[in-house]
Design a protein around this motif. Structure first.
Motif, PDB file in Angstrom:
ATOM      1  N   GLU A 174       4.983 -14.819  -5.558  1.00 48.40           N
ATOM      2  CA  GLU A 174       5.148 -14.888  -4.535  1.00 48.40           C
ATOM      3  C   GLU A 174       6.504 -13.900  -3.924  1.00 48.40           C
ATOM      4  O   GLU A 174       7.798 -14.578  -5.769  1.00 48.40           O
ATOM      5  N   LEU A 175       7.110 -13.042  -3.476  1.00 49.39           N
ATOM      6  CA  LEU A 175       8.253 -12.036  -3.126  1.00 49.39           C
ATOM      7  C   LEU A 175       9.267 -12.132  -2.460  1.00 49.39           C
ATOM      8  O   LEU A 175       8.443 -12.898  -1.416  1.00 49.39           O
ATOM      9  N   ALA A 228      11.770  -7.898  -1.205  1.00 49.83           N
ATOM     10  CA  ALA A 228      10.779  -7.346  -1.368  1.00 49.83           C
ATOM     11  C   ALA A 228      10.848  -5.784  -2.290  1.00 49.83           C
ATOM     12  O   ALA A 228      12.116  -5.237  -2.869  1.00 49.83           O
ATOM     13  N   CYS A 271       9.832 -10.190   8.402  1.00 46.43           N
ATOM     14  CA  CYS A 271      10.523  -9.709   7.521  1.00 46.43           C
ATOM     15  C   CYS A 271      10.831  -8.083   7.136  1.00 46.43           C
ATOM     16  O   CYS A 271      11.140  -7.704   6.940  1.00 46.43           O
ATOM     17  N   THR A 302       6.493  -8.621   3.146  1.00 49.65           N
ATOM     18  CA  THR A 302       6.116  -9.776   2.373  1.00 49.65           C
ATOM     19  C   THR A 302       6.047 -11.415   3.046  1.00 49.65           C
ATOM     20  O   THR A 302       5.573 -12.242   2.236  1.00 49.65           O
ATOM     21  N   CYS A 303       5.227 -11.242   4.370  1.00 49.59           N
ATOM     22  CA  CYS A 303       5.807 -12.287   4.470  1.00 49.59           C
ATOM     23  C   CYS A 303       4.255 -12.935   5.386  1.00 49.59           C
ATOM     24  O   CYS A 303       4.114 -14.064   4.616  1.00 49.59           O
ATOM     25  N   ASP A 327       1.620  -3.200   1.577  1.00 48.36           N
ATOM     26  CA  ASP A 327       1.945  -5.038   0.991  1.00 48.36           C
ATOM     27  C   ASP A 327       2.126  -5.613   0.559  1.00 48.36           C
ATOM     28  O   ASP A 327       1.625  -4.771  -0.810  1.00 48.36           O
ATOM     29  N   GLN A 328       2.544  -6.768   0.177  1.00 42.79           N
ATOM     30  CA  GLN A 328       2.838  -7.316  -0.965  1.00 42.79           C
ATOM     31  C   GLN A 328       1.893  -8.754  -1.082  1.00 42.79           C
ATOM     32  O   GLN A 328       2.367  -9.638  -1.693  1.00 42.79           O
ATOM     33  N   ILE A 329       0.618  -8.870   0.350  1.00 41.54           N
ATOM     34  CA  ILE A 329       0.065 -10.294  -0.117  1.00 41.54           C
ATOM     35  C   ILE A 329      -0.602  -9.936   0.102  1.00 41.54           C
ATOM     36  O   ILE A 329      -1.012 -11.666  -0.440  1.00 41.54           O
TER      37      ILE A 329
END
Length: 306
Positions: free
Chosen positions: A205-206, A209, A255, A259-260, A276-278
């Motif tokens: 989990e980041l 970002a 965010c 990231t959220c 995204d990063q999710i």
């Protein structure tokens, strides 16, 4: 949106304040699982996302920890400088994009405020009887939150000003098939862990970002907002989220960096360009949800449930 009251406020490290939150009537809060986070709407009107780091067996309160970010967008400054015991804030969630999956052994790696989602995971690992160990790094010992809550026999603390960077390779060693590594912190830390741990054994989990990848297309596309009854054109310099808001759609966001997960939206038609990063790989492949704060369109037209 549920209203919560701040019942306690504690300085837990340099630049880190922990908030205890409860319903004004003292009633039960929604259940949550290790790795979950909540969206808090502050008195400033901003919505921010924080990991739950308290006791999930206590149904009457939540705990979050907030790092002061001088270069941030104002949410952390509001918490540190304005928010006080007795103040009320709004609650969204909880949601969990970082769940603890069953394993015989865990290795937890935390960088700075990334310790917060790992705290309830370690408690859960104890309850499950799983073997675990924690590697926890920070810039200075004084800036590392919750040191007094960690099990000394299973924790390696590495303040950078005393010992340098985290000894990831030596500490992790070969990761066997019965072990899962959970890592939370800034992007360079997670990238370093990913070089050492097979993807199937790693969960991350980041908290800061990473740089966004280039979009699939740099030409305008249209987005139909099904609930708002409007269609907007999104050009290269505008996010889908901003374009939707200008057209009258309402959705929470926090965010605005992918990231959220606060702004996660259902895709009714079209092909999203996930940035995204999710979302997990299977969620990206399904293409039925997207994060409009950073994600765009791979097709000429999207239809969103907004």
């Amino acid at each position: 949106m549920t209203s919560l009251v701040v019942t306690a406020r504690d300085d837990v490290a340099e630049g880190v304040v922990a908030l205890t939150l409860a319903r004004p009537d003292g009633g039960r809060l929604p259940d949550w699982t290790p790795g979950a986070h909540v969206d808090l709407t502050l008195g400033s009107g901003d919505t921010r996302t924080y990991s739950l780091c308290g006791d999930r067996r206590d149904p009457s309160s939540y705990r979050v920890a907030v790092l002061r970010e001088p270069a941030g967008r104002g949410g952390s400054s509001y918490v540190h400088d304005v928010l006080r015991v007795g103040d009320r804030i709004g609650l969204g969630g909880p949601r969990n994009h970082f769940p603890l999956v069953p394993a015989a052994r865990y290795r937890f790696v935390a960088g700075g405020i990334g310790i917060t989602p790992l705290l309830p995971m370690m408690t859960a690992a104890d309850v499950l009887g799983a073997e675990w160990a924690l590697l926890y790094g920070g810039r200075r010992r004084a800036s590392m939150a919750f040191l007094d809550e960690l099990r000394a026999d299973r924790t390696t603390v590495v303040p950078q000003d005393e010992q340098g960077l985290l000894p990831l390779a030596a500490w992790l060693g070969p990761v066997d098939p019965d072990t899962i590594v959970y890592a939370c912190g800034p992007a360079p830390l997670l990238a370093a862990v990913a070089e050492l741990v097979p993807a199937a054994r790693l969960r991350t989990e980041l908290f800061v970002a990473a740089e966004l990848a280039a979009p699939v297309r740099d030409t305008p596309f249209t987005v139909e907002l099904a609930r708002a009854g409007a269609t907007v054109t999104v050009d290269a310099g505008t996010s889908v989220l901003d374009a939707a808001r200008r057209a009258g759609a309402t959705t929470l966001s926090s965010c605005e960096r992918g990231t959220c997960g606060t702004c996660e939206t259902t895709v009714l038609a079209g092909v999203p360009d996930h940035r995204d990063q999710i979302l997990a790989d299977h969620e990206r492949a399904a293409g039925d949800v997207m994060l409009p704060c950073v994600s765009r369109a791979a097709s000429d037209h999207l239809v969103l449930d907004l």
